[in-house]
Design a protein around this motif. Structure first.
Motif, mmCIF file in Angstrom:
data_model
loop_
_atom_site.group_PDB
_atom_site.id
_atom_site.type_symbol
_atom_site.label_atom_id
_atom_site.label_comp_id
_atom_site.label_asym_id
_atom_site.label_seq_id
_atom_site.Cartn_x
_atom_site.Cartn_y
_atom_site.Cartn_z
ATOM 1 N N TYR A 88 0.894 -1.856 -8.193
ATOM 2 C CA TYR A 88 0.352 -1.173 -7.014
ATOM 3 C C TYR A 88 0.496 0.336 -7.182
ATOM 4 O O TYR A 88 1.552 0.815 -7.599
ATOM 5 C CB TYR A 88 1.083 -1.637 -5.753
ATOM 6 N N GLN A 124 1.303 5.594 -0.049
ATOM 7 C CA GLN A 124 0.731 6.890 0.285
ATOM 8 C C GLN A 124 1.735 7.976 -0.083
ATOM 9 O O GLN A 124 2.791 8.087 0.535
ATOM 10 C CB GLN A 124 0.401 6.969 1.770
ATOM 11 N N GLN A 143 0.862 -1.186 0.000
ATOM 12 C CA GLN A 143 0.000 0.000 0.000
ATOM 13 C C GLN A 143 0.897 1.234 0.000
ATOM 14 O O GLN A 143 1.915 1.272 0.686
ATOM 15 C CB GLN A 143 -0.918 -0.002 1.212
#
Length: 123
Positions: A112, A4, A2
């Protein structure tokens, strides 16, 4: 993985800005990482990428030495240092990760994606 992204903002032409991408997940140190950008009405384009161990980097043609990609595997971070910014650099910047660990340059090679951070360069 993940992702950010952060660090975007409004700057003036000629200024510098550093974007960061924080990753979660156990595979970060095996992942190739990249930055892409997308301006309104345009296709998402490749900016820079770095291999899993940081030994190889690739840049988009428009970068011309103005941007530098780096990574900190201990802290699961990827940075994009941008200098001599011009209005044409205005876009939303996305970080991305690929499983093969290489410094790829094609969007299709990244599995991703983060949400992106906006960079606006005023003239």
């Amino acid at each position: 993985v993940q992702l950010q992204a952060s660090g975007g903002g409004l700057v003036q032409a000629g200024d510098s800005l550093r974007l960061s991408c924080a990753a979660s997940g156990r595979t970060f140190s095996n992942s190739g990482m990249g930055w892409f950008r997308q301006a309104p009405g345009k296709e998402r384009e490749f900016v820079a990428s770095i291999s899993a161990r940081g030994g190889s980097t690739t840049y988009g043609d428009f970068v011309r030495g103005r941007f530098t990609i780096s990574r900190d595997n201990a802290n699961k971070l990827v940075h994009l240092q941008m200098k001599s910014l011009i209005p044409e650099d205005t876009a939303r910047y996305y970080c991305a990760a690929n499983r093969d660990g290489d410094a790829r340059a094609w969007r299709r090679d990244f599995q991703y994606w983060g949400q992106g951070t906006q960079v606006t360069v005023s003239s």
